[in-house]
Design a protein around this motif. Structure first.
Motif, PDB file in Angstrom:
ATOM      1  N   SER A 102       0.809  -1.217   0.000  1.00 38.86           N
ATOM      2  CA  SER A 102       0.000   0.000   0.000  1.00 38.86           C
ATOM      3  C   SER A 102       0.842   1.268   0.000  1.00 38.86           C
ATOM      4  O   SER A 102       0.371   2.330  -0.410  1.00 38.86           O
ATOM      5  N   GLY A 103       2.074   1.178   0.468  1.00 36.99           N
ATOM      6  CA  GLY A 103       2.920   2.364   0.566  1.00 36.99           C
ATOM      7  C   GLY A 103       3.999   2.391  -0.498  1.00 36.99           C
ATOM      8  O   GLY A 103       4.301   1.389  -1.154  1.00 36.99           O
ATOM      9  N   CYS A 104       4.579   3.572  -0.667  1.00 33.57           N
ATOM     10  CA  CYS A 104       5.665   3.746  -1.626  1.00 33.57           C
ATOM     11  C   CYS A 104       7.001   3.411  -0.970  1.00 33.57           C
ATOM     12  O   CYS A 104       7.180   3.672   0.225  1.00 33.57           O
ATOM     13  N   PRO A 105       7.928   2.885  -1.725  1.00 31.96           N
ATOM     14  CA  PRO A 105       9.246   2.608  -1.163  1.00 31.96           C
ATOM     15  C   PRO A 105      10.004   3.899  -0.925  1.00 31.96           C
ATOM     16  O   PRO A 105       9.705   4.931  -1.539  1.00 31.96           O
ATOM     17  N   SER A 106      10.982   3.849  -0.054  1.00 32.00           N
ATOM     18  CA  SER A 106      11.764   5.048   0.232  1.00 32.00           C
ATOM     19  C   SER A 106      12.612   5.452  -0.963  1.00 32.00           C
ATOM     20  O   SER A 106      12.934   6.622  -1.149  1.00 32.00           O
ATOM     21  N   THR A 107      12.964   4.486  -1.792  1.00 34.13           N
ATOM     22  CA  THR A 107      13.706   4.736  -3.022  1.00 34.13           C
ATOM     23  C   THR A 107      12.899   4.185  -4.194  1.00 34.13           C
ATOM     24  O   THR A 107      12.471   3.040  -4.153  1.00 34.13           O
ATOM     25  N   LEU A 108      12.712   4.991  -5.234  1.00 35.63           N
ATOM     26  CA  LEU A 108      11.914   4.569  -6.385  1.00 35.63           C
ATOM     27  C   LEU A 108      12.747   3.732  -7.344  1.00 35.63           C
ATOM     28  O   LEU A 108      13.167   4.195  -8.399  1.00 35.63           O
ATOM     29  N   ARG A 109      12.951   2.495  -6.960  1.00 36.55           N
ATOM     30  CA  ARG A 109      13.656   1.558  -7.829  1.00 36.55           C
ATOM     31  C   ARG A 109      12.651   0.720  -8.596  1.00 36.55           C
ATOM     32  O   ARG A 109      11.678   0.228  -8.011  1.00 36.55           O
ATOM     33  N   ASP A 110      12.909   0.530  -9.869  1.00 35.69           N
ATOM     34  CA  ASP A 110      11.947  -0.229 -10.668  1.00 35.69           C
ATOM     35  C   ASP A 110      11.875  -1.680 -10.216  1.00 35.69           C
ATOM     36  O   ASP A 110      10.843  -2.338 -10.421  1.00 35.69           O
ATOM     37  N   SER A 111      12.918  -2.176  -9.573  1.00 37.25           N
ATOM     38  CA  SER A 111      12.893  -3.564  -9.109  1.00 37.25           C
ATOM     39  C   SER A 111      11.900  -3.777  -7.978  1.00 37.25           C
ATOM     40  O   SER A 111      11.548  -4.920  -7.662  1.00 37.25           O
ATOM     41  N   TYR A 112      11.430  -2.692  -7.374  1.00 33.95           N
ATOM     42  CA  TYR A 112      10.443  -2.805  -6.294  1.00 33.95           C
ATOM     43  C   TYR A 112       9.017  -2.916  -6.830  1.00 33.95           C
ATOM     44  O   TYR A 112       8.084  -3.089  -6.057  1.00 33.95           O
ATOM     45  N   PHE A 113       8.862  -2.806  -8.132  1.00 28.30           N
ATOM     46  CA  PHE A 113       7.536  -2.823  -8.738  1.00 28.30           C
ATOM     47  C   PHE A 113       7.438  -4.021  -9.669  1.00 28.30           C
ATOM     48  O   PHE A 113       8.362  -4.306 -10.432  1.00 28.30           O
ATOM     49  N   GLY A 114       6.283  -4.706  -9.616  1.00 28.56           N
ATOM     50  CA  GLY A 114       6.211  -5.983 -10.308  1.00 28.56           C
ATOM     51  C   GLY A 114       5.342  -6.036 -11.536  1.00 28.56           C
ATOM     52  O   GLY A 114       5.449  -6.986 -12.321  1.00 28.56           O
ATOM     53  N   ALA A 115       4.482  -5.063 -11.735  1.00 28.19           N
ATOM     54  CA  ALA A 115       3.572  -5.099 -12.878  1.00 28.19           C
ATOM     55  C   ALA A 115       3.619  -3.748 -13.571  1.00 28.19           C
ATOM     56  O   ALA A 115       3.482  -2.707 -12.913  1.00 28.19           O
ATOM     57  N   TRP A 116       3.769  -3.765 -14.886  1.00 31.23           N
ATOM     58  CA  TRP A 116       4.027  -2.558 -15.653  1.00 31.23           C
ATOM     59  C   TRP A 116       3.070  -2.399 -16.818  1.00 31.23           C
ATOM     60  O   TRP A 116       2.585  -3.392 -17.388  1.00 31.23           O
TER      61      TRP A 116
END
Length: 126
Positions: A102-116
């Motif tokens: 539900s929350g955003c990561p402290s660093t916006l790394r694309d590896s933290y996101f799974g669906a594009w």
């Protein structure tokens, strides 16, 4: 089937504005943070902005702070990226992505996101 579809890209002059949309389907958007990323030719993909599930928290890259605004309409299953005072260096393919939190990561790394999504082209040029 989970799907994200970006739209709203185009050609705009420096100083102009665009609003990108990220339409979600196949899952309930309410529960998840959404991020916007961009990738310029020859460059790595970089994080632009992120919004938490209830819009209580937003983050921005330093390069867009004060010019871009992220928002969401959970009822419509859409996340927006309002881009003002666009610069040539904003030219890129813009992607939205979701992660299983539900929350955003402290660093916006694309590896933290799974669906594009498939991306939408933004070109800033005179």
């Amino acid at each position: 089937q989970l799907q994200l579809v970006e739209s709203g890209g185009g050609l705009v002059q420096p100083g102009g504005s665009l609003r990108l949309s990220c339409a979600a389907s196949g899952f309930t958007l309410d529960y998840y943070a959404i991020g916007w990323f961009r990738q310029a030719p020859g460059k790595e993909r970089e994080g632009v902005s992120c919004i938490s599930d209830n819009a209580g928290s937003t983050t921005y890259a330093n390069s867009v702070q004060g010019r871009f605004t992220i928002s969401r309409d959970n009822a419509m299953q859409v996340v927006y990226l309002q881009m003002n005072n666009l610069k040539p260096e904003d030219t890129a393919v813009y992607y939205c992505a979701t992660r299983g939190f539900s929350g955003c990561p402290s660093t916006l790394r694309d590896s933290y996101f799974g669906a594009w999504g498939q991306g939408t082209q933004v070109t800033v040029s005179s």
